[in-house]
Design a protein around this motif. Structure first.
Motif, short mmCIF file in Angstrom:
data_model
loop_
_atom_site.label_atom_id
_atom_site.label_comp_id
_atom_site.label_asym_id
_atom_site.label_seq_id
_atom_site.Cartn_x
_atom_site.Cartn_y
_atom_site.Cartn_z
N VAL A 97 11.83 50.43 37.51
CA VAL A 97 11.16 49.15 37.78
C VAL A 97 11.90 48.45 38.92
CG1 VAL A 97 10.44 48.89 35.36
CG2 VAL A 97 12.55 47.81 36.13
N SER A 98 11.17 47.60 39.62
CA SER A 98 11.78 46.83 40.71
C SER A 98 12.72 45.78 40.12
CB SER A 98 10.70 46.16 41.55
OG SER A 98 9.86 45.35 40.74
N LEU A 99 13.75 45.47 40.89
CA LEU A 99 14.76 44.52 40.43
C LEU A 99 14.60 43.15 41.10
CD1 LEU A 99 17.88 46.89 40.51
CD2 LEU A 99 16.40 46.33 38.56
N ASP A 100 13.46 42.94 41.75
CA ASP A 100 13.25 41.71 42.52
C ASP A 100 12.64 40.60 41.67
OD1 ASP A 100 10.86 42.99 42.13
OD2 ASP A 100 10.15 42.76 44.20
N THR A 101 13.06 40.48 40.41
CA THR A 101 12.51 39.44 39.55
C THR A 101 13.56 39.03 38.52
OG1 THR A 101 10.65 38.87 38.10
CG2 THR A 101 11.59 41.05 37.82
N ALA A 102 13.41 37.83 38.01
CA ALA A 102 14.22 37.40 36.87
C ALA A 102 13.49 37.79 35.59
CB ALA A 102 14.45 35.89 36.92
N TYR A 103 14.22 38.12 34.56
CA TYR A 103 13.59 38.54 33.31
C TYR A 103 14.42 38.11 32.11
CZ TYR A 103 16.83 42.36 34.41
OH TYR A 103 17.94 43.08 34.77
N ASP A 104 13.76 37.98 30.98
CA ASP A 104 14.40 37.58 29.74
C ASP A 104 13.58 38.17 28.60
OD1 ASP A 104 15.74 36.40 27.65
OD2 ASP A 104 15.23 34.34 28.17
N SER A 105 14.13 39.17 27.94
CA SER A 105 13.36 39.85 26.91
C SER A 105 14.29 40.47 25.87
CB SER A 105 12.47 40.93 27.53
OG SER A 105 13.27 41.90 28.20
N ILE A 106 13.70 40.94 24.80
CA ILE A 106 14.41 41.72 23.80
C ILE A 106 13.98 43.17 23.96
CG2 ILE A 106 14.75 42.16 21.33
CD1 ILE A 106 16.04 39.58 22.33
N ARG A 107 14.95 44.03 24.05
CA ARG A 107 14.71 45.46 24.23
C ARG A 107 14.99 46.16 22.91
NH1 ARG A 107 17.28 50.27 25.82
NH2 ARG A 107 16.36 51.36 27.62
N ILE A 108 13.99 46.85 22.36
CA ILE A 108 14.13 47.56 21.10
C ILE A 108 14.19 49.06 21.39
CG2 ILE A 108 13.14 47.97 18.81
CD1 ILE A 108 11.61 45.33 19.12
N HIS A 109 15.29 49.67 21.06
CA HIS A 109 15.50 51.10 21.31
C HIS A 109 15.32 51.85 20.00
CE1 HIS A 109 17.46 54.47 23.61
NE2 HIS A 109 17.67 54.90 22.37
N LEU A 110 14.33 52.75 19.97
CA LEU A 110 13.94 53.42 18.74
C LEU A 110 13.97 54.94 18.95
CD1 LEU A 110 12.89 52.95 15.86
CD2 LEU A 110 10.59 52.78 16.80
N PRO A 111 15.01 55.63 18.46
CA PRO A 111 15.09 57.08 18.64
C PRO A 111 13.98 57.81 17.88
CG PRO A 111 17.24 56.14 18.09
CD PRO A 111 16.22 55.07 17.85
N GLN A 112 13.55 58.95 18.41
CA GLN A 112 12.57 59.78 17.73
C GLN A 112 13.09 60.22 16.36
OE1 GLN A 112 9.29 60.96 18.91
NE2 GLN A 112 9.20 61.43 16.71
N SER A 113 14.39 60.48 16.26
CA SER A 113 14.96 60.93 14.99
C SER A 113 14.82 59.87 13.91
CB SER A 113 16.44 61.29 15.18
OG SER A 113 17.18 60.17 15.64
N THR A 114 14.91 58.60 14.31
CA THR A 114 14.75 57.52 13.35
C THR A 114 13.29 57.41 12.91
OG1 THR A 114 16.61 56.29 14.27
CG2 THR A 114 15.03 55.03 13.00
N ILE A 115 12.38 57.56 13.85
CA ILE A 115 10.95 57.55 13.51
C ILE A 115 10.63 58.69 12.55
CG2 ILE A 115 8.61 57.79 14.43
CD1 ILE A 115 9.70 56.64 17.07
N ASP A 116 11.18 59.87 12.82
CA ASP A 116 10.95 61.03 11.96
C ASP A 116 11.50 60.79 10.55
OD1 ASP A 116 9.78 62.30 14.08
OD2 ASP A 116 11.54 63.52 14.57
N GLY A 117 12.71 60.23 10.50
CA GLY A 117 13.32 59.98 9.20
C GLY A 117 12.53 59.00 8.37
N MET A 118 12.00 57.96 9.04
CA MET A 118 11.21 56.96 8.34
C MET A 118 9.91 57.57 7.82
SD MET A 118 11.20 53.85 7.41
CE MET A 118 10.15 52.49 6.93
#
Length: 300
Positions: A97-118
């Motif tokens: 992604v381009s870096l020419d902007t200000a941003y404020d967000s929550i990033r949720i990182h979800l591994p495939q292994s966790t999805i599989d386990g669930m």
């Protein structure tokens, strides 16, 4: 820990200090990570792609951000990310992604292994992947969860392990139901059996000064964490972390009435992080501060 790995990778990829992150272990080695992804400095060029990984990222904006370039495996587009939407990225793809902007967000990182386990815990077939209808899908659930976890990521509010596990389980349920293409799983119609309820209550009472987790409570009952969380709510009409907080407040009331211990000592004995944490929950449940309640109770 997943949070540390994610934080370092995001910081390097976007040329920012490693963002504050927390990870939650849901069961076994399965984790989910939340990061506060924020920058007010505009830069030139594109982000460095993350190492390819069997995982997915949901970017949940807290404020609008206009990216002149979002490139996924070389396919470019401009994107305005708005609050109330979730932006899904597959980390097996090359994402820039381009870096020419200000941003404020929550990033949720979800591994495939966790999805599989669930999915395995819920008796579902393996979830082969996650998809969204478009880059930027209306998702009020993830937006509310993002707002809920932000104070914990920033360290301004301490939350119990049971609460964070409950949030992680809610994310898994929602993601599998919304982004996997699978039919929504049936809800638990029954609650805890009498022996499971008694064992749960006894374990909580014996461990209020610690930090009883959904993972441990479910093991005591011989059922999965996800099943336990839903069955507990069916039985008690509230989530496990809410019940634990109520029992802590009740024990604190007994100690305040029967002893002259300081509020700080009582807070620690009942499992609250500190006196401020104790005071916030006491006020919410009792409508008054611990000190005021004690003065009225003991007449002094």
């Amino acid at each position: 820990m997943l949070a540390d790995r994610v934080s370092q990778a995001v910081g390097k990829g976007f040329n920012i200090p490693p963002p504050p992150s927390v990870s939650i272990r849901v069961f076994g080695s399965s984790e989910i990570a939340f990061s506060h992804f924020k920058s007010v400095e505009l830069q030139q060029g594109l982000s460095v792609p993350s190492p390819r990984d069997e995982a997915f990222v949901f970017n949940v904006p807290l404020a609008s951000a206009r990216y002149s370039v979002v490139s996924i495996d070389g396919l470019r587009q401009s994107v305005v990310q708005d609050p109330g939407k979730a932006y899904l990225f597959d980390l097996t793809s090359k994402n820039e992604v381009s870096l020419d902007t200000a941003y404020d967000s929550i990033r949720i990182h979800l591994p495939q292994s966790t999805i599989d386990g669930m999915a395995f815990e819920k008796g579902l077939p393996r979830v082969g992947g996650l998809w969204s209808r478009q880059l930027g899908q209306e998702d009020r659930t993830l937006y509310l969860i993002a707002q809920m976890v932000l104070p914990t990521i920033l360290g301004s509010v301490q939350l119990t392990t049971a609460f964070m596990e409950y949030v992680a389980l809610a994310v898994h349920d929602h993601v599998i139901n919304t982004y996997s293409g699978m039919q929504k799983a049936e809800r638990v119609s029954g609650g805890l059996t009498p022996w499971q309820a008694r064992r749960t209550f006894d374990f909580i009472e014996a461990n209020l000064s610690n930090d009883p987790s959904i993972a441990v409570l479910s093991q005591e009952c011989g059922i999965s964490a996800s099943y336990f969380a839903r069955a507990f709510r069916t039985t008690l009409g509230m989530a496990p972390h809410q019940w634990i907080t109520r029992r802590r407040v009740e024990r604190a009331k007994s100690l305040m009435a029967e002893s002259k211990e300081s509020l700080a000592d009582i807070s620690a004995a009942c499992g609250f992080v500190d006196q401020s944490h104790f005071g916030r929950h006491f006020l919410k449940l009792e409508g008054t501060s611990p000190a005021q309640w004690r003065r009225r109770r003991v007449g002094g």
